[in-house]
Design a protein around this motif. Sequence first.
Motif, PDB file in Angstrom:
ATOM      1  N   ALA A  21       8.906   3.490   0.633  1.00  0.00           N
ATOM      2  CA  ALA A  21       7.876   4.524   0.555  1.00  0.00           C
ATOM      3  C   ALA A  21       6.594   4.151   1.302  1.00  0.00           C
ATOM      4  CB  ALA A  21       7.553   4.825  -0.907  1.00  0.00           C
ATOM      5  N   VAL A  22       6.545   2.942   1.836  1.00  0.00           N
ATOM      6  CA  VAL A  22       5.357   2.512   2.587  1.00  0.00           C
ATOM      7  C   VAL A  22       5.204   3.406   3.817  1.00  0.00           C
ATOM      8  CG1 VAL A  22       4.329   0.633   3.916  1.00  0.00           C
ATOM      9  CG2 VAL A  22       5.480   0.146   1.751  1.00  0.00           C
ATOM     10  N   GLY A  23       3.982   3.910   4.021  1.00  0.00           N
ATOM     11  CA  GLY A  23       3.701   4.766   5.173  1.00  0.00           C
ATOM     12  C   GLY A  23       4.137   6.208   4.985  1.00  0.00           C
ATOM     13  N   ARG A  24       4.584   6.544   3.790  1.00  0.00           N
ATOM     14  CA  ARG A  24       5.034   7.906   3.501  1.00  0.00           C
ATOM     15  C   ARG A  24       4.167   8.481   2.387  1.00  0.00           C
ATOM     16  NH1 ARG A  24      11.418   7.526   3.072  1.00  0.00           N
ATOM     17  NH2 ARG A  24      11.262   9.742   3.550  1.00  0.00           N
ATOM     18  N   PRO A  80       9.128  -5.791  -3.034  1.00  0.00           N
ATOM     19  CA  PRO A  80       9.618  -4.730  -2.156  1.00  0.00           C
ATOM     20  C   PRO A  80      10.827  -3.972  -2.706  1.00  0.00           C
ATOM     21  CG  PRO A  80       9.231  -6.737  -0.909  1.00  0.00           C
ATOM     22  CD  PRO A  80       9.061  -7.086  -2.356  1.00  0.00           C
ATOM     23  N   ASP A  81      11.667  -4.663  -3.491  1.00  0.00           N
ATOM     24  CA  ASP A  81      12.869  -4.015  -4.013  1.00  0.00           C
ATOM     25  C   ASP A  81      12.672  -3.357  -5.377  1.00  0.00           C
ATOM     26  OD1 ASP A  81      12.610  -6.415  -5.346  1.00  0.00           O
ATOM     27  OD2 ASP A  81      14.765  -6.866  -5.330  1.00  0.00           O
ATOM     28  N   MET A  82      11.441  -3.403  -5.913  1.00  0.00           N
ATOM     29  CA  MET A  82      11.180  -2.720  -7.192  1.00  0.00           C
ATOM     30  C   MET A  82      11.410  -1.230  -6.997  1.00  0.00           C
ATOM     31  SD  MET A  82       7.676  -2.261  -9.417  1.00  0.00           S
ATOM     32  CE  MET A  82       7.797  -3.653 -10.509  1.00  0.00           C
ATOM     33  N   PRO A  83      12.199  -0.593  -7.875  1.00  0.00           N
ATOM     34  CA  PRO A  83      12.375   0.859  -7.748  1.00  0.00           C
ATOM     35  C   PRO A  83      11.018   1.575  -7.757  1.00  0.00           C
ATOM     36  CG  PRO A  83      13.999  -0.019  -9.249  1.00  0.00           C
ATOM     37  CD  PRO A  83      13.027  -1.144  -8.953  1.00  0.00           C
ATOM     38  N   LEU A  84      10.906   2.560  -6.898  1.00  0.00           N
ATOM     39  CA  LEU A  84       9.670   3.326  -6.787  1.00  0.00           C
ATOM     40  C   LEU A  84       9.243   3.886  -8.143  1.00  0.00           C
ATOM     41  CD1 LEU A  84       7.474   4.502  -4.969  1.00  0.00           C
ATOM     42  CD2 LEU A  84       9.036   6.394  -4.450  1.00  0.00           C
ATOM     43  N   LEU A  85      10.185   4.297  -8.955  1.00  0.00           N
ATOM     44  CA  LEU A  85       9.873   4.807 -10.298  1.00  0.00           C
ATOM     45  C   LEU A  85       8.979   3.848 -11.062  1.00  0.00           C
ATOM     46  CD1 LEU A  85      10.287   6.620 -12.827  1.00  0.00           C
ATOM     47  CD2 LEU A  85      12.365   5.302 -13.252  1.00  0.00           C
ATOM     48  N   TRP A  86       9.338   2.572 -11.073  1.00  0.00           N
ATOM     49  CA  TRP A  86       8.584   1.591 -11.864  1.00  0.00           C
ATOM     50  C   TRP A  86       7.250   1.272 -11.220  1.00  0.00           C
ATOM     51  CZ3 TRP A  86      10.215   2.425 -16.236  1.00  0.00           C
ATOM     52  CH2 TRP A  86      11.558   2.636 -16.490  1.00  0.00           C
ATOM     53  N   ALA A  87       7.175   1.310  -9.907  1.00  0.00           N
ATOM     54  CA  ALA A  87       5.886   1.116  -9.246  1.00  0.00           C
ATOM     55  C   ALA A  87       4.941   2.250  -9.632  1.00  0.00           C
ATOM     56  CB  ALA A  87       6.072   1.054  -7.732  1.00  0.00           C
ATOM     57  N   ARG A 105       0.853  -1.189   0.000  1.00  0.00           N
ATOM     58  CA  ARG A 105       0.000   0.000   0.000  1.00  0.00           C
ATOM     59  C   ARG A 105       0.886   1.236   0.000  1.00  0.00           C
ATOM     60  NH1 ARG A 105      -5.411   0.356   2.960  1.00  0.00           N
ATOM     61  NH2 ARG A 105      -6.018   0.158   0.855  1.00  0.00           N
ATOM     62  N   LEU A 106       0.694   2.090  -1.030  1.00  0.00           N
ATOM     63  CA  LEU A 106       1.433   3.347  -1.135  1.00  0.00           C
ATOM     64  C   LEU A 106       0.452   4.504  -1.196  1.00  0.00           C
ATOM     65  CD1 LEU A 106       4.145   2.378  -3.794  1.00  0.00           C
ATOM     66  CD2 LEU A 106       4.392   2.456  -1.308  1.00  0.00           C
ATOM     67  N   SER A 107       0.824   5.606  -0.576  1.00  0.00           N
ATOM     68  CA  SER A 107       0.017   6.825  -0.644  1.00  0.00           C
ATOM     69  C   SER A 107       0.605   7.693  -1.747  1.00  0.00           C
ATOM     70  CB  SER A 107       0.057   7.562   0.690  1.00  0.00           C
ATOM     71  OG  SER A 107      -0.609   8.801   0.557  1.00  0.00           O
ATOM     72  N   ILE A 108      -0.094   7.735  -2.875  1.00  0.00           N
ATOM     73  CA  ILE A 108       0.384   8.487  -4.040  1.00  0.00           C
ATOM     74  C   ILE A 108      -0.606   9.597  -4.352  1.00  0.00           C
ATOM     75  CG2 ILE A 108       1.122   8.374  -6.452  1.00  0.00           C
ATOM     76  CD1 ILE A 108       1.557   5.341  -6.052  1.00  0.00           C
ATOM     77  N   ASN A 109      -0.129  10.819  -4.304  1.00  0.00           N
ATOM     78  CA  ASN A 109      -0.959  11.994  -4.596  1.00  0.00           C
ATOM     79  C   ASN A 109      -2.233  12.031  -3.749  1.00  0.00           C
ATOM     80  OD1 ASN A 109       0.941  12.757  -6.529  1.00  0.00           O
ATOM     81  ND2 ASN A 109      -0.089  11.575  -8.121  1.00  0.00           N
ATOM     82  N   GLY A 110      -2.079  11.653  -2.477  1.00  0.00           N
ATOM     83  CA  GLY A 110      -3.193  11.722  -1.541  1.00  0.00           C
ATOM     84  C   GLY A 110      -4.154  10.556  -1.596  1.00  0.00           C
ATOM     85  N   LYS A 111      -3.859   9.556  -2.415  1.00  0.00           N
ATOM     86  CA  LYS A 111      -4.736   8.386  -2.524  1.00  0.00           C
ATOM     87  C   LYS A 111      -3.968   7.137  -2.116  1.00  0.00           C
ATOM     88  CE  LYS A 111      -7.242  10.365  -6.397  1.00  0.00           C
ATOM     89  NZ  LYS A 111      -7.473  10.302  -7.829  1.00  0.00           N
ATOM     90  N   ASN A 112      -4.591   6.317  -1.289  1.00  0.00           N
ATOM     91  CA  ASN A 112      -3.985   5.037  -0.951  1.00  0.00           C
ATOM     92  C   ASN A 112      -4.146   4.104  -2.134  1.00  0.00           C
ATOM     93  OD1 ASN A 112      -3.041   5.603   1.621  1.00  0.00           O
ATOM     94  ND2 ASN A 112      -5.060   5.260   2.513  1.00  0.00           N
ATOM     95  N   THR A 113      -3.027   3.561  -2.571  1.00  0.00           N
ATOM     96  CA  THR A 113      -3.006   2.718  -3.758  1.00  0.00           C
ATOM     97  C   THR A 113      -2.374   1.381  -3.397  1.00  0.00           C
ATOM     98  OG1 THR A 113      -2.705   4.712  -5.100  1.00  0.00           O
ATOM     99  CG2 THR A 113      -2.219   2.612  -6.157  1.00  0.00           C
ATOM    100  N   GLU A 114      -3.083   0.317  -3.694  1.00  0.00           N
ATOM    101  CA  GLU A 114      -2.571  -1.028  -3.442  1.00  0.00           C
ATOM    102  C   GLU A 114      -1.903  -1.522  -4.724  1.00  0.00           C
ATOM    103  OE1 GLU A 114      -1.721  -3.870  -0.825  1.00  0.00           O
ATOM    104  OE2 GLU A 114      -3.184  -2.339  -0.285  1.00  0.00           O
ATOM    105  N   LEU A 115      -0.604  -1.819  -4.618  1.00  0.00           N
ATOM    106  CA  LEU A 115       0.149  -2.283  -5.777  1.00  0.00           C
ATOM    107  C   LEU A 115       0.754  -3.651  -5.492  1.00  0.00           C
ATOM    108  CD1 LEU A 115       2.091   0.991  -6.692  1.00  0.00           C
ATOM    109  CD2 LEU A 115      -0.056   0.162  -7.667  1.00  0.00           C
ATOM    110  N   ASP A 116       0.711  -4.517  -6.480  1.00  0.00           N
ATOM    111  CA  ASP A 116       1.312  -5.843  -6.361  1.00  0.00           C
ATOM    112  C   ASP A 116       2.721  -5.771  -6.938  1.00  0.00           C
ATOM    113  OD1 ASP A 116       1.730  -8.529  -5.979  1.00  0.00           O
ATOM    114  OD2 ASP A 116       0.640  -9.132  -7.788  1.00  0.00           O
TER     115      ASP A 116
END
Length: 149
Positions: free
Chosen positions: A64-67, A16-23, A2-13
């Motif tokens: 980036a989890v929790g941020r 853990p080591d995938m660069p944030l850029l690609w997520a 679960r990532l908070s992107i632009n104010g929205k919680n987004t669940e991504l599969d």
Amino acid sequence: MRLSINGKNTELDVEPDMPLLWAIRDEAALTGTKFGCGVAICGACTVLLDGQAVRSCSIPSSAAVGRKITTIEGLSGKSALQKAWIEQQVPQCGYCQSGMLMAATALLARKPHPTNEDIDAAMTNICRCGTYPRIREAIHQVAKLGHKA
């Protein structure tokens, strides 16, 4: 994950080591953040992580989890900085612009009235078109108006 992107919680599969850029680009389908060098030098992939400019190609998604992640899409085309960018005719090819805008947004949040030296120190992104003087003017324009980036 679960990532908070632009104010929205987004669940991504994602791993853990995938660069944030690609997520952000491939999994969340927010393609405004660009891939440039892949080694955190050019800044095309810059996003805000809890308000700080970071190179997303070098950060694992798990960090980036929790941020709070803010991408160029999170600025929504409404920011004073984006308007100044257009008025100062900053974009040329445009490839570096999302990263530049994110770095400038972080700078202005931290230092609302930056000097040229502050701007030069903070804006470490590479612009192959060489629009650095216009970038500086756009940042100063927003600072003079007293707007938030």
